[in-house]
Design an enzyme around this catalytic site. Sequence first.
Site, PDB file in Angstrom:
ATOM      1  N   ASP A 122       0.853  -1.184   0.000  1.00 42.77           N
ATOM      2  CA  ASP A 122       0.000   0.000   0.000  1.00 42.77           C
ATOM      3  C   ASP A 122       0.890   1.234   0.000  1.00 42.77           C
ATOM      4  O   ASP A 122       1.956   1.239   0.624  1.00 42.77           O
ATOM      5  CB  ASP A 122      -0.908   0.020   1.232  1.00 42.77           C
ATOM      6  N   ASP A 140      -7.147  -1.605  -4.482  1.00 46.13           N
ATOM      7  CA  ASP A 140      -8.208  -1.228  -3.541  1.00 46.13           C
ATOM      8  C   ASP A 140      -9.134  -0.182  -4.149  1.00 46.13           C
ATOM      9  O   ASP A 140     -10.358  -0.234  -3.972  1.00 46.13           O
ATOM     10  CB  ASP A 140      -7.603  -0.692  -2.246  1.00 46.13           C
TER      11      ASP A 140
END
Length: 209
Positions: A122, A140
């Site tokens: 991330d 995401d």
Amino acid sequence: MRRTLLPVAVVAAAIVALDRWTKAWASRALPFDHPVRILDDFVRLTYTRNSGVAFGIGQGTGFPYYWLSLLAIVAILWMFWRGRRAGSGRGMPLARRLSLALVLGGAIGNLVDRVASGEVVDFIEVGIPRWHWPVFNVADSAVTIGVLVLALTWSRGREPAWAGPGYPPAKRVGPDAPGDEPARPAGPGDERRGAPGPLPGGGAEEPLP
């Protein structure tokens, strides 16, 4: 069938490629867990690794979350197959197909990370100075946008599974149409019921007093 799935395959493949490239770039160019400001504190790049699901939920539990990605992929493929059958050869609407393609691409992108290392890369962080959304990635984002679009379009344009080219049926017009009262043949007393009669007192032929 190929024309129906071609846009889906292109969108899903583009999401996977973009997700893989951005994660590889973030792993090389960004310091671990050190925010790099792009737009003051509103947009920052913070490289981190997530062992949970999207947005850091469930980290440290040791649960094999890759099974969730596999289930999501299977569910999406089943929805394509079911929509293809229920659509009598026409398939589901384009917006719904593209939304499922976004979810499919995002699920595959994160699945590759989980299978390879057990963690997801991330690096995107947005928010305001006192509040920031959990760090996320391109996969995401694709899953979130796809789910929102799918929720908005799911209840639109639904029709019965048996509906064919002649759906909806044409409205029947005439004495036999549903809801119309059929004409009743005239009876013996009908002509007297509506016919005008003589005026009281003899009518116009009787002289006035």
